[in-house]
Design an enzyme around this catalytic site. Structure first.
Site, PDB file in Angstrom:
ATOM      1  N   MET A 293       0.814  -1.214   0.000  1.00  0.00           N
ATOM      2  CA  MET A 293       0.000   0.000   0.000  1.00  0.00           C
ATOM      3  C   MET A 293       0.850   1.268   0.000  1.00  0.00           C
ATOM      4  SD  MET A 293      -3.227   0.219  -0.347  1.00  0.00           S
ATOM      5  CE  MET A 293      -4.046  -1.146   0.457  1.00  0.00           C
ATOM      6  N   TYR A 441      -9.178   6.811  -6.319  1.00  0.00           N
ATOM      7  CA  TYR A 441      -8.840   5.409  -6.046  1.00  0.00           C
ATOM      8  C   TYR A 441      -7.611   5.262  -5.154  1.00  0.00           C
ATOM      9  CZ  TYR A 441      -5.852   5.443 -10.412  1.00  0.00           C
ATOM     10  OH  TYR A 441      -4.946   5.690 -11.406  1.00  0.00           O
ATOM     11  N   GLU A 442      -7.385   4.034  -4.734  1.00  0.00           N
ATOM     12  CA  GLU A 442      -6.322   3.710  -3.760  1.00  0.00           C
ATOM     13  C   GLU A 442      -6.546   4.444  -2.434  1.00  0.00           C
ATOM     14  OE1 GLU A 442      -3.564   0.973  -3.156  1.00  0.00           O
ATOM     15  OE2 GLU A 442      -4.174   1.435  -5.202  1.00  0.00           O
ATOM     16  N   GLY A 443      -7.819   4.638  -2.081  1.00  0.00           N
ATOM     17  CA  GLY A 443      -8.182   5.392  -0.876  1.00  0.00           C
ATOM     18  C   GLY A 443      -8.385   6.845  -1.233  1.00  0.00           C
TER      19      GLY A 443
END
Length: 591
Positions: A293, A441-443
């Site tokens: 992440m 995206y990706e949080g």
């Protein structure tokens, strides 16, 4: 639209003159024999050639064509298969991969520059190798040796691709409520069943196999995020000799019709009792996912930088050529009917803002990458722990701030073009559309801000932030740094420190203070971090401005940043300090 040119001169400046990365590499035994300045320069030069020469020319047409879904299969736009094959054969998919399985083994600070180049060339294209690299990180860190040997070589080689399957129709940020199930089998495998959405590269025609990493829950899993496990689920089964076997029970139900990144397949993926293999131990799926992440969130931040860089290159070329009106001080191009628009103050404001954000972002993303490298490769426990804590602190800033500024930058680039920026043929509107997803995206960036304030600031009692503040103050004490940069940098750090301590106090009394302040606090932190980057770059350029225009341009842009952009921290400081009360003055019905 201007042809893309990889900003190699600025990359070399950041790596070699600002951060002197070869000195760090020499101190890390795992890197000392792998990479040096000459090797790094050669890698970046070759990456610049393939991204500018083969991938960038595909960007406009691939946006027009998009991906096509037909009966569970996805076709990528014309030219993508050939370009991906060339990119893979050059070793670029595995540029940061483990050499034991065929990767180049380059540090993150090098792969970060490659990521910028490929994403500037085509963000849609760049997503395919990015997702593969992310999947490889989790496999390499957490999977069994058997799975590593079976899957990593072909993934690093770009023969097989990877995808990350997290989100479900009802479960986005809150992964603890996912419904995908994994049933254990007698042979040690699992049958995975469920539906995942928004899966980048879940199905395509670029590689012969796709290796899905899927979050799912075992039958006896505890509730919430502690009950999530991670499974490797191949599109095609892999035989004992490494050859491909039968099709697994996984299929693409549809692709999304999106605002941007249209040449990237964003898929609904159905797992209907598909065979999978557990990665790490049961109920440790989130830990395995978070291994990649930090790298992936920095990578998304770099995507914001990349679109901003591509937009700037087109905008500066247009501003030098487009003639409209005369300069406020009188005609400049007296042989022409009007002056090029670069003479006008507002156009210069936009171009300098773009330049300052791009070059500051390149330095900041490289700085975060260096912390990742130090955390991974340092043999000194204290040094490694400090780097790990800085990575934790800076990752949400890198993801959110780089992408927020990336959108602002692409909008400036579109505005420079005026009406031509709004029509498709010039390419600027595509960059605005493409960049927009990076904030989501990706949080989402709101989630990144909550992570920064809730987990990294409040969660550490401010300890992580103190690492950064102490480092900046130590740098500012260097007598070689000009006072014009030292004073505003120290003021910014003082504001950041004061607001951090005040926020910690307010959060102890009222939990709403964290969410109320988080986005503005993240931006306050980001502008201060960029001030540190610009002070570092100014110090490296001082005294060299007479050598060539590059250094004079660098110092001029630094002065612009400190005089016109850093002052934004004062309004942000006021917003952070305003508290949460005004957010709760309305009932839900009064909105």
């Amino acid at each position: 639209m201007a042809d893309y040119k990889a900003p190699l001169r600025d990359m070399r400046f950041v790596l070699n003159e600002v951060f002197q990365v070869s000195k760090l590499w020499a101190q890390l035994p795992a890197l000392a024999e792998v990479v040096d300045e000459e090797t790094a320069n050669a890698i970046l030069e070759e990456a610049g050639k393939i991204t500018a020469g083969m991938i960038a020319p595909l960007n406009r047409a691939s946006d027009e064509e998009g991906c096509t879904w037909v009966n569970t299969e996805v076709r990528t736009p014309a030219g993508f298969i050939e370009a991906y094959k060339a990119y893979a054969e050059g070793g670029w998919v595995g540029v940061g991969g483990d050499p034991r399985f065929g990767g180049m083994g380059m540090p993150k600070v090098i792969s970060a520059q490659v990521e910028e180049m490929v994403n500037s060339s085509s963000l849609s294209f760049g997503l395919y190798p990015m997702l593969t690299a992310g999947a490889c990180l989790s496999i390499n860190a957490h999977a069994s040796e058997e799975l590593k040997q079976a899957y990593l070589p072909n993934m690093y080689a770009g023969v097989w691709a990877g995808s990350m399957c997290l989100t479900e129709p009802h479960a986005g940020t809150d992964l603890g409520i996912i419904r995908t199930k994994a049933e254990p089998q007698a042979d040690g495998s699992y049958k995975v069943s469920g539906t995942k959405i928004f899966i980048t590269g879940g199905e395509h025609d670029l590689t012969e196999n796709i290796i899905h990493l899927v979050l799912a829950k075992l039958p006896d899993a505890p509730a919430g995020p502690k009950g999530i496990s991670l499974f490797l689920v191949p599109k095609f089964m892999v035989n004992a000799d490494g050859s491909l076997g039968e099709r697994n029970a996984v299929s693409c139900g549809s692709i999304e019709h999106k605002m941007g990144i249209k040449a990237s397949s964003t898929c609904v993926m159905n797992f209907d009792g598909a065979t999978g293999y557990i990665i790490d131990a049961p109920n440790r799926g989130l830990a395995a996912m978070f291994t990649m992440m930090n790298y992936e969130r920095l990578g998304v931040g770099i995507q914001g930088l990349s679109t901003g860089e591509r937009s700037y290159q087109s905008a500066i070329e247009y501003a030098r050529e487009r003639i409209q009106s005369r300069a406020p001080t009188g005609a400049v191009a007296k042989d022409k009917a009007a002056d090029p628009i670069i003479v006008h103050p507002d156009v210069r404001r936009m171009l300098l803002t773009m330049k300052a954000f791009n070059e500051g972002g390149r330095a900041f993303s490289s700085y975060v990458a260096l912390q990742l490298d130090t955390a991974k490769y340092s043999e000194d426990e204290v040094t490694r722990k400090r780097a790990e804590e800085l990575v934790a602190l800076l990752t949400p800033v890198a993801k959110a701030f780089l992408t927020d500024l990336g959108l602002e930058t692409t909008i400036h680039g579109q505005q420079v073009f005026g009406g031509h920026g709004y029509v498709r043929e010039w390419g600027q509107e595509q960059l605005v559309r493409d960049c927009r997803i990076t904030q989501i995206y990706e949080g989402t960036n709101g989630i990144q801000a909550l992570d920064l304030v809730g987990r990294k600031i409040v969660g550490s009692g401010g300890a992580f932030c103190r690492h950064f503040i102490e480092e900046v103050r130590a740098f500012a004490s260097d007598a070689a740094l000009a006072e014009e940069f030292r004073a505003p940098l120290l003021e910014a750090v003082e504001i950041l420190e004061t607001q951090t301590e005040a926020l910690l106090e307010r959060a102890r009394v009222n939990p709403n203070e964290i969410g109320a302040a988080s986005v503005e606090y993240l931006h306050l932190f980001g502008y201060t971090a960029y001030a540190y980057m610009w002070a570092l770059m100014a110090k490296a350029a001082q005294g060299k401005e007479g050598q060539d225009d590059f250094y004079a341009s660098k110092l001029g842009t630094a002065r612009f940043y400190f005089s016109r952009l850093l002052p934004r921290i004062h309004s942000l400081n006021a917003s952070v300090g305003a508290g949460s009360e005004s957010l709760y003055l309305l009932t839900a019905e009064q909105f």
